[in-house]
Scaffold this motif. Structure first.
Motif, mmCIF file in Angstrom:
data_model
loop_
_atom_site.group_PDB
_atom_site.id
_atom_site.type_symbol
_atom_site.label_atom_id
_atom_site.label_comp_id
_atom_site.label_asym_id
_atom_site.label_seq_id
_atom_site.Cartn_x
_atom_site.Cartn_y
_atom_site.Cartn_z
ATOM 1 N N SER A 1 -54.108 -2.840 -48.389
ATOM 2 C CA SER A 1 -52.821 -2.658 -47.746
ATOM 3 C C SER A 1 -51.703 -2.573 -48.783
ATOM 4 O O SER A 1 -51.612 -3.410 -49.688
ATOM 5 N N ASP B 1 -51.738 -0.266 -40.570
ATOM 6 C CA ASP B 1 -51.277 -1.030 -41.733
ATOM 7 C C ASP B 1 -49.814 -1.430 -41.596
ATOM 8 O O ASP B 1 -49.380 -2.466 -42.116
ATOM 9 N N VAL C 1 -57.285 -5.491 -45.584
ATOM 10 C CA VAL C 1 -56.315 -6.416 -46.176
ATOM 11 C C VAL C 1 -56.102 -6.087 -47.650
ATOM 12 O O VAL C 1 -54.964 -5.930 -48.119
ATOM 13 N N THR D 1 -56.670 -11.049 -38.196
ATOM 14 C CA THR D 1 -56.319 -9.730 -38.736
ATOM 15 C C THR D 1 -57.201 -8.609 -38.207
ATOM 16 O O THR D 1 -57.242 -7.527 -38.788
ATOM 17 N N VAL E 1 -46.327 -13.474 -41.923
ATOM 18 C CA VAL E 1 -47.627 -13.189 -42.529
ATOM 19 C C VAL E 1 -48.379 -14.472 -42.847
ATOM 20 O O VAL E 1 -49.620 -14.502 -42.871
ATOM 21 N N TYR F 1 -48.320 -5.069 -40.488
ATOM 22 C CA TYR F 1 -47.960 -6.212 -41.327
ATOM 23 C C TYR F 1 -46.447 -6.341 -41.500
ATOM 24 O O TYR F 1 -45.920 -7.444 -41.626
ATOM 25 N N THR G 1 -54.575 -10.042 -33.801
ATOM 26 C CA THR G 1 -53.211 -10.220 -34.328
ATOM 27 C C THR G 1 -52.199 -10.497 -33.220
ATOM 28 O O THR G 1 -51.023 -10.128 -33.316
ATOM 29 N N LEU H 1 -48.732 -5.493 -48.069
ATOM 30 C CA LEU H 1 -48.907 -6.902 -48.403
ATOM 31 C C LEU H 1 -48.839 -7.100 -49.908
ATOM 32 O O LEU H 1 -49.368 -6.281 -50.671
ATOM 33 N N ARG I 1 -44.510 -9.684 -40.371
ATOM 34 C CA ARG I 1 -43.646 -10.407 -41.300
ATOM 35 C C ARG I 1 -42.282 -10.701 -40.677
ATOM 36 O O ARG I 1 -41.693 -11.767 -40.901
#
Length: 336
Positions: free
Chosen positions: A304, A268, A301, A262, A280, A271, A222, A307, A275
Motif C-alpha cells: 500500500s 487501497d 498491506v 484488514t 489506522v 486506508y 474493516t 500506509l 485514518r
C-alpha cells in the motif's frame, strides 16, 4: 507476532449437519451462501482435514503468519429451533477444536454460539472457553432477526466481559436485505458492509463498549461502510438525539473502542478514510482465507502506498499483540 483474525474453517461435516437440519429452509444466510460454500468445502477438503490444515499452515508460512484464528463466519447456525441450533453449534465448535489441536500451536479459534437462545448460548460459551480453551467467540451481525444489542443478550455480553474475551463480528446474517441482493454476489459486496456497519453502530448506541469494557470486539471487513459513513451518522445522531450522542462521548471516539480487520483489500484508498475516521491504529490483520491466499492479504498491506512503514508494521505485527494482551490470551488446548 503476526496474527490473522479472519480465517474460516468449514469442513464438509459442518454442511452435512446443516443440511440434515434443513438449514436452507430455515436460515437466510445459509440459503444464500450455504450451497456455494459447501461446494468449495468439497473441493478444499478432497484429501481430508489433515491435508487441508497442512496446506493452511504452509499458506501461513508464505505470509509469515504466526497464529490464525479460525471461525465459522457467515453461515452461523442461528436456527429458531433451540435443539437444531445447539446440535449444529456443538459440531461446529468440536470441528474447530479438532483443527486447533492439529495445528501445532499455530491455530486459535472463535467459537460459535446457538443464538438466539440465551441459556443455551451461555452453556456453549462455557464449553468454548472451559473445555476447548478458545480465545473468543464469532458472532454474526444479528441472530434470527434479533440485533446483537437486544436486551435478552445482555447476559451473554456480561459473561464475555467476565472472561475478558474477544468477539469477532462477521457479516452475512441478512444477505437478502435488498431486492435482488442474493444474486450475482451482490450480498457480500454490498449488503455485508452495510450489515456490519449497522451492527457495530447499534452496539455503540446501546453502550455495549461502555457497559462491557473488558471485551475486545473485532469487526470484520474493516467495519464495512463505517469508515465512509461514520461522520454522517455522527452528525445525524448529534442532531436527532444529542443526549445519547453526549452520553456515548461522540460516534468516532466510540468506534475507536473497536478493532477492525484488514480483509477488505480491494480498495487501497480505504486506508485514507480509515485514518480520518476510526484511525489506522485500530486495524488488525485479517485475510478472509480461504477466500484467497493469505499472502494476497499480507501484500495488500505491504504494497500500500497509503500506509507508512510504521503503520504497516503496526497492522501486521503489533496490533494483534495488543488485542491478545487485553484478553485472556489463551490458546486452545489439544484433545486428550
Amino acid at each position: 507476532m503476526r496474527i490473522d483474525f479472519h480465517s474460516h474453517y468449514l469442513p464438509p461435516r459442518f454442511f452435512e449437519r446443516m443440511d440434515a437440519l434443513q438449514a436452507s429452509d430455515r436460515i437466510e444466510s445459509y440459503a444464500v451462501f450455504g450451497p456455494r460454500l459447501a461446494a468449495a468445502a468439497d473441493r478444499q477438503f478432497a484429501s481430508g482435514p489433515a491435508a487441508f490444515l497442512e496446506h493452511r499452515l504452509q499458506d501461513m508460512e508464505n505470509g509469515e503468519v504466526d497464529l490464525t484464528m479460525l471461525s465459522v463466519g457467515a453461515v452461523q447456525p442461528y436456527f429458531e429451533s433451540a435443539p437444531a441450533a445447539i446440535a449444529a453449534t456443538r459440531l461446529a465448535n468440536e470441528l474447530l477444536h479438532e483443527a486447533v489441536a492439529a495445528g501445532h500451536g499455530r491455530f486459535g479459534a472463535f467459537g460459535s454460539l446457538p443464538l438466539p437462545h440465551t441459556a443455551a448460548a451461555l452453556d456453549e460459551l462455557a464449553f468454548c472457553f472451559d473445555d476447548c480453551g478458545f480465545q473468543g467467540v464469532n458472532l454474526g451481525c444479528s441472530a434470527a432477526g434479533s440485533p446483537l444489542d437486544a436486551p435478552e443478550f445482555d447476559d451473554i455480553w456480561a459473561a464475555l466481559n467476565d472472561r475478558a474475551a474477544m468477539v469477532f463480528l462477521h457479516p452475512g446474517a441478512t444477505p437478502q436485505m435488498a431486492v435482488g441482493s442474493a444474486e450475482h454476489l451482490l450480498a457480500p459486496a454490498f449488503c455485508g458492509p452495510t450489515e456490519m456497519a449497522i451492527a457495530v453502530c447499534r452496539l455503540v448506541a446501546a453502550k455495549i463498549p461502555l457497559r462491557f469494557p473488558r471485551i475486545q470486539v473485532i469487526a470484520g471487513i474493516t467495519g464495512g461502510s463505517i469508515p465512509y459513513l461514520a461522520n454522517r451518522w455522527d452528525r445525524g445522531l448529534r442532531m436527532s438525539d444529542p443526549a445519547l450522542h453526549e452520553e456515548i462521548g461522540g460516534v468516532l471516539p466510540s468506534l475507536r473502542r473497536f478493532w477492525f480487520d484488514t480483509s477488505l483489500i480491494e480498495d487501497d484508498h480505504l486506508y485514507d478514510t480509515v485514518r480520518a475516521t476510526i484511525g489506522v491504529d485500530r486495524l488488525v490483520f485479517g485475510s478472509d482465507t480461504p477466500r484467497g491466499p493469505v499472502m494476497e492479504a499480507v501484500d495488500a498491506v505491504l504494497r500500500s502506498d497509503r500506509l507508512s512503514e510504521q503503520e504497516k508494521h503496526r497492522i501486521l505485527d503489533h496490533s494483534g499483540d495488543l488485542v491478545l494482551g487485553a484478553t485472556t490470551g489463551r490458546f486452545a488446548r489439544p484433545n486428550p
